[in-house]
Enzyme design. Structure first.
Site, PDB file in Angstrom:
ATOM      1  CB  ALA A 139      -0.886   0.030   1.216  1.00  0.00           C
ATOM      2  CG  LEU A 140       4.035   3.593  -2.731  1.00  0.00           C
ATOM      3  CD1 LEU A 140       5.017   3.937  -1.509  1.00  0.00           C
ATOM      4  CD2 LEU A 140       5.004   3.141  -3.889  1.00  0.00           C
ATOM      5  CB  THR A 141      -1.111   4.581  -4.980  1.00  0.00           C
ATOM      6  OG1 THR A 141      -0.024   3.727  -5.696  1.00  0.00           O
ATOM      7  CG2 THR A 141      -1.597   5.381  -5.797  1.00  0.00           C
ATOM      8  CB  ALA A 145       0.977  10.647  -3.059  1.00  0.00           C
ATOM      9  N   GLY A 146       0.634   9.176  -6.601  1.00  0.00           N
ATOM     10  CA  GLY A 146       0.817   8.260  -7.312  1.00  0.00           C
ATOM     11  C   GLY A 146       2.257   8.102  -7.882  1.00  0.00           C
ATOM     12  CD  GLU A 377       5.114  -3.502  -9.259  1.00  0.00           C
ATOM     13  OE1 GLU A 377       6.098  -3.759  -9.505  1.00  0.00           O
ATOM     14  OE2 GLU A 377       3.918  -4.387  -9.038  1.00  0.00           O
TER      15      GLU A 377
HETATM   16  C1  LIG Z   1      -4.738  -2.078 -11.787  1.00  0.00           C
HETATM   17  C2  LIG Z   1      -3.949  -1.036 -10.506  1.00  0.00           C
HETATM   18  C3  LIG Z   1      -3.368  -1.870  -9.560  1.00  0.00           C
HETATM   19  C4  LIG Z   1      -2.629  -1.041  -8.811  1.00  0.00           C
HETATM   20  N1  LIG Z   1      -2.096  -1.704  -7.594  1.00  0.00           N
HETATM   21  C5  LIG Z   1      -1.383  -1.085  -6.657  1.00  0.00           C
HETATM   22  C6  LIG Z   1      -0.984  -1.435  -5.301  1.00  0.00           C
HETATM   23  O1  LIG Z   1      -1.296  -2.785  -5.267  1.00  0.00           O
HETATM   24  N2  LIG Z   1      -0.295  -0.830  -4.438  1.00  0.00           N
HETATM   25  C7  LIG Z   1      -0.155   0.453  -4.807  1.00  0.00           C
HETATM   26  O2  LIG Z   1       0.388   1.392  -4.009  1.00  0.00           O
HETATM   27  N3  LIG Z   1      -0.305   0.998  -6.120  1.00  0.00           N
HETATM   28  C8  LIG Z   1      -1.298   0.192  -6.851  1.00  0.00           C
HETATM   29  N4  LIG Z   1      -1.668   1.161  -7.829  1.00  0.00           N
HETATM   30  C9  LIG Z   1      -1.429   2.538  -8.365  1.00  0.00           C
HETATM   31  C10 LIG Z   1      -0.488   2.745  -9.131  1.00  0.00           C
HETATM   32  O3  LIG Z   1       0.881   2.459  -8.907  1.00  0.00           O
HETATM   33  C11 LIG Z   1      -0.583   4.383  -9.684  1.00  0.00           C
HETATM   34  O4  LIG Z   1      -1.890   4.395 -10.298  1.00  0.00           O
HETATM   35  C12 LIG Z   1       0.468   4.508 -10.460  1.00  0.00           C
HETATM   36  O5  LIG Z   1       1.853   4.945  -9.998  1.00  0.00           O
HETATM   37  C13 LIG Z   1       0.250   6.002 -11.227  1.00  0.00           C
HETATM   38  O6  LIG Z   1      -0.179   7.098 -10.055  1.00  0.00           O
HETATM   39  P1  LIG Z   1      -1.567   7.829 -10.363  1.00  0.00           P
HETATM   40  O7  LIG Z   1      -2.787   6.933 -10.792  1.00  0.00           O
HETATM   41  O8  LIG Z   1      -1.883   8.506  -9.170  1.00  0.00           O
HETATM   42  O9  LIG Z   1      -1.579   8.695 -11.630  1.00  0.00           O
HETATM   43  P2  LIG Z   1      -0.650  10.119 -11.720  1.00  0.00           P
HETATM   44  O10 LIG Z   1       0.453   9.965 -10.782  1.00  0.00           O
HETATM   45  O11 LIG Z   1      -1.557  11.184 -11.601  1.00  0.00           O
HETATM   46  O12 LIG Z   1      -0.088  10.164 -13.100  1.00  0.00           O
HETATM   47  C14 LIG Z   1      -0.932  10.110 -14.309  1.00  0.00           C
HETATM   48  C15 LIG Z   1      -0.279   9.984 -15.647  1.00  0.00           C
HETATM   49  O13 LIG Z   1       0.777  11.025 -15.664  1.00  0.00           O
HETATM   50  C16 LIG Z   1       1.835  10.561 -16.537  1.00  0.00           C
HETATM   51  N5  LIG Z   1       3.045  10.822 -15.760  1.00  0.00           N
HETATM   52  C17 LIG Z   1       3.446  10.463 -14.685  1.00  0.00           C
HETATM   53  N6  LIG Z   1       4.655  10.920 -14.274  1.00  0.00           N
HETATM   54  C18 LIG Z   1       4.939  11.786 -15.332  1.00  0.00           C
HETATM   55  C19 LIG Z   1       6.275  12.536 -15.840  1.00  0.00           C
HETATM   56  N7  LIG Z   1       7.125  12.666 -14.941  1.00  0.00           N
HETATM   57  N8  LIG Z   1       6.054  13.299 -16.981  1.00  0.00           N
HETATM   58  C20 LIG Z   1       5.079  13.177 -17.750  1.00  0.00           C
HETATM   59  N9  LIG Z   1       4.172  12.035 -17.555  1.00  0.00           N
HETATM   60  C21 LIG Z   1       4.154  11.666 -16.326  1.00  0.00           C
HETATM   61  C22 LIG Z   1       1.440   9.117 -16.761  1.00  0.00           C
HETATM   62  O14 LIG Z   1       1.293   8.837 -17.856  1.00  0.00           O
HETATM   63  C23 LIG Z   1       0.515   8.859 -15.614  1.00  0.00           C
HETATM   64  O15 LIG Z   1      -0.239   7.725 -15.932  1.00  0.00           O
HETATM   65  C24 LIG Z   1      -2.408   0.416  -8.849  1.00  0.00           C
HETATM   66  C25 LIG Z   1      -2.977   0.826 -10.139  1.00  0.00           C
HETATM   67  C26 LIG Z   1      -3.715   0.229 -10.873  1.00  0.00           C
HETATM   68  C27 LIG Z   1      -4.337   0.767 -12.221  1.00  0.00           C
END
Ligand SMILES: Cc1cc2nc3c(=O)[nH]c(=O)nc-3n(C[C@H](O)[C@H](O)[C@H](O)COP(=O)(O)OP(=O)(O)OC[C@H]3O[C@@H](n4cnc5c(N)ncnc54)[C@H](O)[C@@H]3O)c2cc1C
Length: 396
Positions: A139-141, A145-146, A377
């Site tokens: 559980a990180l996200t 904060a993704g 990831e």
């Molecule tokens: C099916 C699924 C399972 C998951 N399982 C887990 C889990 O078990 N544990 C956990 O902690 N999280 C989990 N996640 C969360 C996942 O790690 C996050 O969705 C991911 O890190 C992106 O974060 P966000 O959704 O907040 O998108 P944001 O951080 O809002 O990013 C949106 C988009 O911005 C773009 N972007 C990001 N950085 C940059 C950059 N530097 N420059 C330009 N564009 C960029 C990318 O296209 C990205 O998709 C899961 C997600 C999904 C969809």
């Protein structure tokens, strides 16, 4: 039962050893025999909680989860063998996305314990993970904060010799069915990445609530979690205070290549489906496979699959050979394999025509399964940043 024969010549590459070749063959046989009864059972796709629990149990009984934890705690090897993890994910993904998910989350969800838990914590959780008796989650996200992990705002506060955890986590795989969560939160006043720590939290801890189940295009157990003043024993801290960011990145360093491997498994299955279909489908008086444009696409698919496999097993071999970090190699493997698998699957689906977008047809399922791998990831854009930063820092 489908055989979907795929190219196995990569198993002879020097990155792999004889025990890897045996593992790949044995798991393929097991998966062919065992998985259809679970993942194709009536209602299996509608009730993913039950299906995932059944899969974890079956993977535990089969001995496959032993690869997800170290030997001292019921595992297979002294330290996690990334090539084995990749081979298992690739093989399972070729058979079933949910089976791959169930396996992967046992490793990722307990990875922080393997890397940084005390002996008592490792003993309390890891043997049960290996046996398929406890389901793990990472559980990180958070909602805000993704990709920007350093901006986490969940808090861990010291209170009377223990921790109090508050905040929100979202998109947590296994959320709702997990027995425990490895949670990353802000414990220190230090800003950004320096202020984070990790703890293991049991699912039945008072104050932990499943706030929402999240339904995604390729369904699997996923939830938003709410922590309200959860009491967590000081013993449940994973690694040093303030070491949470480093621990999260070290965990991802191991498992990132395996995301690429899962994508590779999906891509191999798509190519197998495409070959079967184009050989049998008659178009303009001959099999679809005889048309030059079809052949060009099949060649591109095979090329992308081999290039992905080379990057994945390079990254895995580098880690297994003793490299402390494989940030660049793992980022390249994950980025390339997930992006290319999307292309491979799209091409396969196109070859199926209308049947390709029909529910219940394998390529339609693969098309949905692959998409999230380019996001979680570390999204593809994040992997590019990681690679570029290493290049610019001269750490190639
Ligand atoms: C099916 C699924 C399972 C998951 N399982 C887990 C889990 O078990 N544990 C956990 O902690 N999280 C989990 N996640 C969360 C996942 O790690 C996050 O969705 C991911 O890190 C992106 O974060 P966000 O959704 O907040 O998108 P944001 O951080 O809002 O990013 C949106 C988009 O911005 C773009 N972007 C990001 N950085 C940059 C950059 N530097 N420059 C330009 N564009 C960029 C990318 O296209 C990205 O998709 C899961 C997600 C999904 C969809």
């Amino acid at each position: 039962m489908t055989t979907h024969s795929t190219d196995r010549s990569f198993l002879d590459w020097p990155f792999l050893e004889d025990h890897h070749r045996t593992l790949a063959a044995d798991l393929d046989t097991w998966a062919t025999r065992t998985l259809p009864a679970i993942v194709d059972a009536p209602g299996a796709h509608d009730d993913v909680d039950t299906t995932c629990r059944t899969l974890v149990k079956a993977l535990g009984d089969g001995g496959w989860l032993r690869y997800a934890v170290p030997k001292a705690y019921g595992g297979m090897f002294d330290t996690l063998d990334v090539r084995s993890l990749c081979l298992i994910r690739e093989t399972l993904a070729r058979h079933s996305g949910l089976a791959d998910f169930a396996f992967a989350m046992q490793g990722l969800g307990s990875g922080a314990i393997t890397l940084a838990g005390s002996d008592a914590i490792r003993s309390a959780y890891l043997p049960a993970v290996a046996a398929g008796e406890k389901i793990a989650a990472f559980a990180l996200t958070e909602p805000e904060a993704g990709s920007d992990v350093a901006s986490l705002s969940s808090t861990l506060k010291e209170a009377g010799g223990e921790w109090s955890l508050s905040g929100e986590k979202t998109y947590i795989s296994n959320g709702g069915i997990a027995d425990f969560y490895c949670v990353f939160a802000r414990s220190e006043d230090a800003p950004g990445a320096r202020g984070l720590s990790a703890v293991v939290v049991d699912a039945d801890t008072p104050g932990l609530e499943i706030a929402e189940r999240i339904d995604v295009m390729a369904p699997h157990p996923l939830a938003r979690l709410f922590f309200q003043g959860c009491h967590v024993s000081a013993d449940n801290l994973l690694g040093p205070r303030g070491g949470g960011f480093k621990l999260a990145m070290a965990t991802l360093d191991i498992f990132r290549s395996t995301v690429g491997a899962a994508a590779l498994g999906f891509a191999r299955r798509a190519l197998a489906e495409a070959l079967e279909r184009t050989r049998s489908r008659q178009l303009f008086g001959a099999p679809l496979a005889t048309l030059p444009i079809t052949q060009e696409r099949l060649a591109e698919m095979a090329l992308d699959i081999d290039a992905s496999a080379l990057l994945i097993y390079r990254a895995a071999w580098t880690k297994d050979s003793g490299a402390q970090r494989v940030t660049r190699e793992a980022a390249m493997a994950k980025l390339y394999a997930t992006d290319q698998a999307q292309q491979v699957i799209d091409k396969a689906l196109q070859m199926f025509g209308g049947m390709g977008v029909t529910k219940g047809v394998k390529v339609e399922e693969l098309y949905r399964e692959i998409r999230a791998l380019r996001i979680y990831e570390g999204a593809s854009e994040v992997q590019k940043l990681v690679i570029a930063r290493q290049l610019l820092a001269g750490e190639q």
